[in-house]
Design a protein around this motif. Sequence first.
Motif, PDB file in Angstrom:
ATOM      1  N   ASN A 184     -22.386 -65.316   4.640  1.00 23.04           N
ATOM      2  CA  ASN A 184     -21.063 -65.854   4.357  1.00 23.04           C
ATOM      3  C   ASN A 184     -20.043 -64.715   4.267  1.00 23.04           C
ATOM      4  O   ASN A 184     -20.386 -63.578   3.947  1.00 23.04           O
ATOM      5  CB  ASN A 184     -21.074 -66.631   3.043  1.00 23.04           C
ATOM      6  CG  ASN A 184     -22.066 -67.768   3.062  1.00 23.04           C
ATOM      7  OD1 ASN A 184     -21.851 -68.792   3.693  1.00 23.04           O
ATOM      8  ND2 ASN A 184     -23.199 -67.589   2.375  1.00 23.04           N
ATOM      9  N   LYS A 185     -18.772 -65.049   4.520  1.00 22.00           N
ATOM     10  CA  LYS A 185     -17.685 -64.093   4.332  1.00 22.00           C
ATOM     11  C   LYS A 185     -16.721 -64.634   3.289  1.00 22.00           C
ATOM     12  O   LYS A 185     -16.290 -65.790   3.379  1.00 22.00           O
ATOM     13  CB  LYS A 185     -16.929 -63.832   5.640  1.00 22.00           C
ATOM     14  CG  LYS A 185     -15.788 -62.822   5.475  1.00 22.00           C
ATOM     15  CD  LYS A 185     -15.030 -62.595   6.772  1.00 22.00           C
ATOM     16  CE  LYS A 185     -13.899 -61.587   6.566  1.00 22.00           C
ATOM     17  NZ  LYS A 185     -13.114 -61.360   7.817  1.00 22.00           N
ATOM     18  N   VAL A 186     -16.386 -63.795   2.309  1.00 23.58           N
ATOM     19  CA  VAL A 186     -15.419 -64.171   1.280  1.00 23.58           C
ATOM     20  C   VAL A 186     -14.291 -63.148   1.303  1.00 23.58           C
ATOM     21  O   VAL A 186     -14.542 -61.933   1.250  1.00 23.58           O
ATOM     22  CB  VAL A 186     -16.057 -64.229  -0.116  1.00 23.58           C
ATOM     23  CG1 VAL A 186     -15.088 -64.863  -1.109  1.00 23.58           C
ATOM     24  CG2 VAL A 186     -17.374 -64.984  -0.100  1.00 23.58           C
ATOM     25  N   SER A 187     -13.055 -63.626   1.386  1.00 24.39           N
ATOM     26  CA  SER A 187     -11.898 -62.736   1.419  1.00 24.39           C
ATOM     27  C   SER A 187     -10.750 -63.363   0.646  1.00 24.39           C
ATOM     28  O   SER A 187     -10.746 -64.573   0.382  1.00 24.39           O
ATOM     29  CB  SER A 187     -11.470 -62.469   2.863  1.00 24.39           C
ATOM     30  OG  SER A 187     -11.148 -63.674   3.532  1.00 24.39           O
ATOM     31  N   SER A 188      -9.779 -62.544   0.256  1.00 22.39           N
ATOM     32  CA  SER A 188      -8.582 -63.014  -0.460  1.00 22.39           C
ATOM     33  C   SER A 188      -8.959 -63.940  -1.612  1.00 22.39           C
ATOM     34  O   SER A 188      -8.422 -65.041  -1.756  1.00 22.39           O
ATOM     35  CB  SER A 188      -7.637 -63.748   0.510  1.00 22.39           C
ATOM     36  OG  SER A 188      -7.244 -62.902   1.555  1.00 22.39           O
ATOM     37  N   HIS A 189      -9.878 -63.454  -2.447  1.00 22.86           N
ATOM     38  CA  HIS A 189     -10.357 -64.308  -3.529  1.00 22.86           C
ATOM     39  C   HIS A 189     -10.812 -63.444  -4.707  1.00 22.86           C
ATOM     40  O   HIS A 189     -11.225 -62.294  -4.532  1.00 22.86           O
ATOM     41  CB  HIS A 189     -11.509 -65.189  -3.043  1.00 22.86           C
ATOM     42  CG  HIS A 189     -11.900 -66.248  -4.027  1.00 22.86           C
ATOM     43  ND1 HIS A 189     -11.048 -67.253  -4.409  1.00 22.86           N
ATOM     44  CD2 HIS A 189     -13.043 -66.429  -4.737  1.00 22.86           C
ATOM     45  CE1 HIS A 189     -11.659 -68.023  -5.302  1.00 22.86           C
ATOM     46  NE2 HIS A 189     -12.859 -67.537  -5.518  1.00 22.86           N
ATOM     47  N   ASP A 190     -10.769 -64.018  -5.902  1.00 23.41           N
ATOM     48  CA  ASP A 190     -11.110 -63.299  -7.129  1.00 23.41           C
ATOM     49  C   ASP A 190     -12.555 -63.550  -7.554  1.00 23.41           C
ATOM     50  O   ASP A 190     -13.430 -62.704  -7.363  1.00 23.41           O
ATOM     51  CB  ASP A 190     -10.130 -63.708  -8.237  1.00 23.41           C
ATOM     52  CG  ASP A 190     -10.418 -63.044  -9.581  1.00 23.41           C
ATOM     53  OD1 ASP A 190     -11.159 -62.036  -9.614  1.00 23.41           O
ATOM     54  OD2 ASP A 190      -9.898 -63.542 -10.610  1.00 23.41           O
ATOM     55  N   LYS A 191     -12.843 -64.723  -8.103  1.00 27.54           N
ATOM     56  CA  LYS A 191     -14.157 -65.022  -8.682  1.00 27.54           C
ATOM     57  C   LYS A 191     -15.077 -65.575  -7.586  1.00 27.54           C
ATOM     58  O   LYS A 191     -14.984 -66.734  -7.216  1.00 27.54           O
ATOM     59  CB  LYS A 191     -14.000 -66.028  -9.819  1.00 27.54           C
ATOM     60  CG  LYS A 191     -13.148 -65.499 -10.968  1.00 27.54           C
ATOM     61  CD  LYS A 191     -12.924 -66.566 -12.025  1.00 27.54           C
ATOM     62  CE  LYS A 191     -12.054 -66.043 -13.155  1.00 27.54           C
ATOM     63  NZ  LYS A 191     -11.802 -67.086 -14.185  1.00 27.54           N
ATOM     64  N   THR A 192     -15.992 -64.752  -7.144  1.00 27.57           N
ATOM     65  CA  THR A 192     -16.683 -65.028  -5.889  1.00 27.57           C
ATOM     66  C   THR A 192     -17.924 -65.881  -6.070  1.00 27.57           C
ATOM     67  O   THR A 192     -17.978 -67.021  -5.623  1.00 27.57           O
ATOM     68  CB  THR A 192     -17.015 -63.702  -5.191  1.00 27.57           C
ATOM     69  OG1 THR A 192     -15.810 -62.949  -5.034  1.00 27.57           O
ATOM     70  CG2 THR A 192     -17.618 -63.944  -3.829  1.00 27.57           C
ATOM     71  N   MET A 193     -18.954 -65.359  -6.737  1.00 29.63           N
ATOM     72  CA  MET A 193     -20.222 -66.076  -6.842  1.00 29.63           C
ATOM     73  C   MET A 193     -20.793 -65.912  -8.246  1.00 29.63           C
ATOM     74  O   MET A 193     -21.254 -64.835  -8.620  1.00 29.63           O
ATOM     75  CB  MET A 193     -21.217 -65.569  -5.796  1.00 29.63           C
ATOM     76  CG  MET A 193     -20.768 -65.848  -4.374  1.00 29.63           C
ATOM     77  SD  MET A 193     -21.963 -65.339  -3.114  1.00 29.63           S
ATOM     78  CE  MET A 193     -21.057 -65.800  -1.618  1.00 29.63           C
ATOM     79  N   LEU A 194     -20.774 -67.013  -9.005  1.00 25.42           N
ATOM     80  CA  LEU A 194     -21.297 -67.048 -10.367  1.00 25.42           C
ATOM     81  C   LEU A 194     -22.686 -67.665 -10.347  1.00 25.42           C
ATOM     82  O   LEU A 194     -22.910 -68.687  -9.712  1.00 25.42           O
ATOM     83  CB  LEU A 194     -20.373 -67.878 -11.249  1.00 25.42           C
ATOM     84  CG  LEU A 194     -20.772 -68.068 -12.716  1.00 25.42           C
ATOM     85  CD1 LEU A 194     -20.683 -66.747 -13.461  1.00 25.42           C
ATOM     86  CD2 LEU A 194     -19.873 -69.117 -13.366  1.00 25.42           C
ATOM     87  N   LEU A 195     -23.616 -67.056 -11.067  1.00 26.92           N
ATOM     88  CA  LEU A 195     -24.965 -67.610 -11.200  1.00 26.92           C
ATOM     89  C   LEU A 195     -25.274 -67.738 -12.689  1.00 26.92           C
ATOM     90  O   LEU A 195     -25.521 -66.753 -13.374  1.00 26.92           O
ATOM     91  CB  LEU A 195     -25.983 -66.709 -10.500  1.00 26.92           C
ATOM     92  CG  LEU A 195     -27.449 -67.157 -10.559  1.00 26.92           C
ATOM     93  CD1 LEU A 195     -27.622 -68.573 -10.027  1.00 26.92           C
ATOM     94  CD2 LEU A 195     -28.341 -66.198  -9.774  1.00 26.92           C
ATOM     95  N   GLY A 196     -25.240 -68.977 -13.189  1.00 29.33           N
ATOM     96  CA  GLY A 196     -25.399 -69.217 -14.616  1.00 29.33           C
ATOM     97  C   GLY A 196     -24.042 -69.235 -15.296  1.00 29.33           C
ATOM     98  O   GLY A 196     -23.368 -68.213 -15.373  1.00 29.33           O
ATOM     99  N   HIS A 197     -23.620 -70.384 -15.803  1.00 29.53           N
ATOM    100  CA  HIS A 197     -22.228 -70.549 -16.202  1.00 29.53           C
ATOM    101  C   HIS A 197     -21.903 -70.157 -17.629  1.00 29.53           C
ATOM    102  O   HIS A 197     -20.731 -69.944 -17.953  1.00 29.53           O
ATOM    103  CB  HIS A 197     -21.800 -72.008 -15.990  1.00 29.53           C
ATOM    104  CG  HIS A 197     -22.384 -72.966 -16.990  1.00 29.53           C
ATOM    105  ND1 HIS A 197     -23.725 -73.277 -17.024  1.00 29.53           N
ATOM    106  CD2 HIS A 197     -21.804 -73.678 -18.006  1.00 29.53           C
ATOM    107  CE1 HIS A 197     -23.943 -74.143 -18.000  1.00 29.53           C
ATOM    108  NE2 HIS A 197     -22.803 -74.397 -18.618  1.00 29.53           N
TER     109      HIS A 197
END
Length: 332
Positions: A184-197
């Motif tokens: 995957n590509k993530v750009s122009s973003h802050d909180k990307t991938m959280l695991l466990g909330h």
Amino acid sequence: MRHTTNVRTAALVAGVIALTGTAVSGVAAAAPAPAVVGNGGGHTLNAAPTDLVGWATQGGGTTGGGGTAPITVNSASALTSALSASAASVIRVSGTISCSGMLKVASNKTVLGNSGATISGCGFNISQASNVIVRNLTFRNWNDDAVNVQYSTRVWIDHNSFSNGKDGAVDIKRASDYVTVSWNKVSSHDKTMLLGHDDGNGGEDRGHLRVTYHHNWFDGTNQRHPRVRFGNPVHVYNNFYGGVGSYGVASTEGAGVLVEGNYFENTKDPYHLGEGDSGPGTLVARNNHFVNSGSGQSGGSVASIPYSYSLDTASNVKSVVTASAGAGRISV
């Protein structure tokens, strides 16, 4: 250059540890990992789920809608209906679909974007589901999460592009398990991938949240690549971190994270233990490549990886990932 190691050799290194699932020390975890050629690195993939690697291969595997005849949707109402249907299905998304909120995704679904397919303004809620594949979609301007996985198992999030959303791009939580997040590509973003909330959710999450993150491109994003609670082992390998703002990987609340063969460029804090009010987890780092980046913080032990995988040489990861990550890079 792609290299492999012999599964039997790695098993001898792990010994009984691999059978019991007990922790691997930092020294033992530095031994070569099991590997097999064929995770699609640097090559155009076809639409069939033949290139799946990582945790989503476990627990019976992830096949989505399988060989079901595909249906094509091009409106929010049609997409909402198809995603929530009880029957197994392959859903092809065509054009740009504008929507809001979170669209419920039921079990046994493959959601596959046709060329240029875009989800604008909303996200997918994979909740209390199993056996789900999401590929080749562009998500932008979502108003909650782009992909939220909770109480779900056997999920594969592959070859998507994410930008300009409100909350997480891919958040995985609430006892979810056997998930692979790849290419995957993530750009122009802050909180990307959280695991466990949440720090207080260990009763549900311990023994779960086993996720593989590989060959993702974090392009100038800020944090959570991923931010991990409780999951052990979580496998973060062959990702490209380019100009990451706050930090790359955080291992917290007793999590165990293997950070392996990644390329960090212009990233001052590649990985560390603890984050905010969350206490530290453990993190084993090996064979990573650094360009104008910090050295990272590691410590403790991580459980052994149970599946075979192929590892790109870390210095080649930037070129491999930027050539193939994101939507529009697989043949549909």
